[in-house]
Scaffold this active site. Structure first.
Site, mmCIF file in Angstrom:
data_model
loop_
_atom_site.group_PDB
_atom_site.id
_atom_site.type_symbol
_atom_site.label_atom_id
_atom_site.label_comp_id
_atom_site.label_asym_id
_atom_site.label_seq_id
_atom_site.Cartn_x
_atom_site.Cartn_y
_atom_site.Cartn_z
ATOM 1 N N GLU A 103 0.823 -1.201 0.000
ATOM 2 C CA GLU A 103 0.000 0.000 0.000
ATOM 3 C C GLU A 103 0.864 1.260 0.000
ATOM 4 O O GLU A 103 0.613 2.216 -0.751
ATOM 5 C CB GLU A 103 -0.926 0.019 1.226
ATOM 6 N N THR A 121 19.400 -38.365 0.886
ATOM 7 C CA THR A 121 19.405 -37.769 -0.451
ATOM 8 C C THR A 121 20.674 -36.947 -0.668
ATOM 9 O O THR A 121 21.260 -36.949 -1.757
ATOM 10 C CB THR A 121 18.161 -36.883 -0.637
#
Length: 336
Positions: free
Chosen positions: A51, A195
């Site tokens: 704003e 991983t």
């Protein structure tokens, strides 16, 4: 409002712990034309909100104007002064809001202050679009935890790697670029230590500079490893966390992270899935088949025991990416 939504999308992934918000100032008749509308978006933490940015661009043309903003203007002091104060000081006559801010410091107070000061307020314009765009922020403010996106890439027979562990590359370039955009709009990327040991990923956003989701080195999401980070791993520097998935989400939510992307492996994917912690599933499916039961599946761990317990979701989108298919799923709400 669509212009405000578009402005917000351009800063998505750069504003946490603040929401990505867009705003547009439309001057009153005689003070400007649609081509002179003034747009703003939330800047990184410590910078002005949407704003204030839009009002600054409009200057005196904001007096008597209509302000469109995707999220209710804040009414409290944080890193910056209340946006409501800036709206009133600018002399805005009307404010159109997409959705209410569920932050307990706001939650209707911003709109109430505007109305008390004689500003016309309209709520709910394009609320479905804004709610989807701000889903991560809204979830975080209501639960304290980040919105969880689980990314999976597999063959059409549901396999993510060959029996020897090789998996690069199952999907094509277009799908991989899309996955980088998922990283770009996330505050953290989460993988298991297994991983990291097997694939040694960097988990960075690697997009060409012309891409709207391009991220410079200082704008990269936080890399989170569940377990110890091996010495010399490409993912370093990374945050090492332990505990249950719930513990991990509580920790990341406490750090102000609004969206996390869980990238694997299959055990981590299973753990988040079976606990019902995934808010969105993004599957990249390649037109390829391993053709056997010895390749590695999407999930590692026990599944449901009977068809009546089958997890069912809602397909939100299906997109063609080169030769691959992108499927976005959300958990079902209500009876199935």
């Amino acid at each position: 409002m669509q212009r405000a939504v578009d402005a917000a999308e351009r800063v998505r992934g750069r504003t946490a712990p603040n929401p990505w918000v867009g705003a547009v100032v439309v001057p009153p008749a005689g003070a400007g034309t649609p081509s002179m509308w003034f747009t703003g978006a939330t800047e990184p933490p410590g910078g002005p909100h949407a704003e204030v940015t839009a009002l600054a661009a409009a200057g005196e043309r904001a007096r008597g104007a209509t302000l469109y903003v995707t999220l209710e203007p804040c009414s409290h002091h944080g890193r910056t002064p209340p946006c409501v104060d800036a709206v009133l000081a600018a002399g805005v006559a009307r404010v159109v809001v997409g959705v209410t801010d569920p932050d307990p410091r706001v939650d209707g107070r911003g709109m109430a202050r505007l109305r008390e000061a004689g500003v016309e307020v309209e709520l709910g314009v394009s609320a479905d679009v804004v709610t989807e765009q701000l889903a991560a922020y809204l979830a975080h403010r209501r639960t304290g935890r980040p919105w969880v996106v689980l990314k999976l890439a597999a063959t059409l027979d549901g396999r993510i790697a060959a029996p020897d562990g090789s998996s690069r590359w199952i999907t094509g370039q277009a799908a991989r670029l899309d996955a980088h955009r998922l990283r770009a709009v996330s505050d953290a990327v989460v993988v298991g230590a297994g991983t990291v040991r097997s694939d040694d990923p960097t988990l960075t956003v690697r997009l060409p500079e012309g891409d709207p989701y391009f991220r410079a080195a200082e704008e990269q999401p936080v890399r989170v490893v569940l377990g110890a980070v091996p010495d010399g791993a490409a993912v370093a520097p990374a945050v090492s966390l332990s505990g249950t998935p719930e513990d991990v989400l509580d920790e990341l939510g406490g750090r102000g992270m609004l969206q996390v992307l869980v990238e694997g492996g299959a055990r981590v994917a299973h753990d988040f899935h079976v606990r019902g912690l995934v808010d969105r599933y993004v599957l990249y499916l390649a037109p390829a088949l391993f053709g056997g039961d010895d390749a590695r599946p999407l999930f590692t761990g026990p599944g449901v025991a009977t068809i009546t317990d089958l997890w069912r979701g809602e397909v939100r989108s299906v997109t063609s990416l080169g030769g691959d298919i992108r499927v976005e799923l959300a958990p079902s709400v209500g009876p199935t």
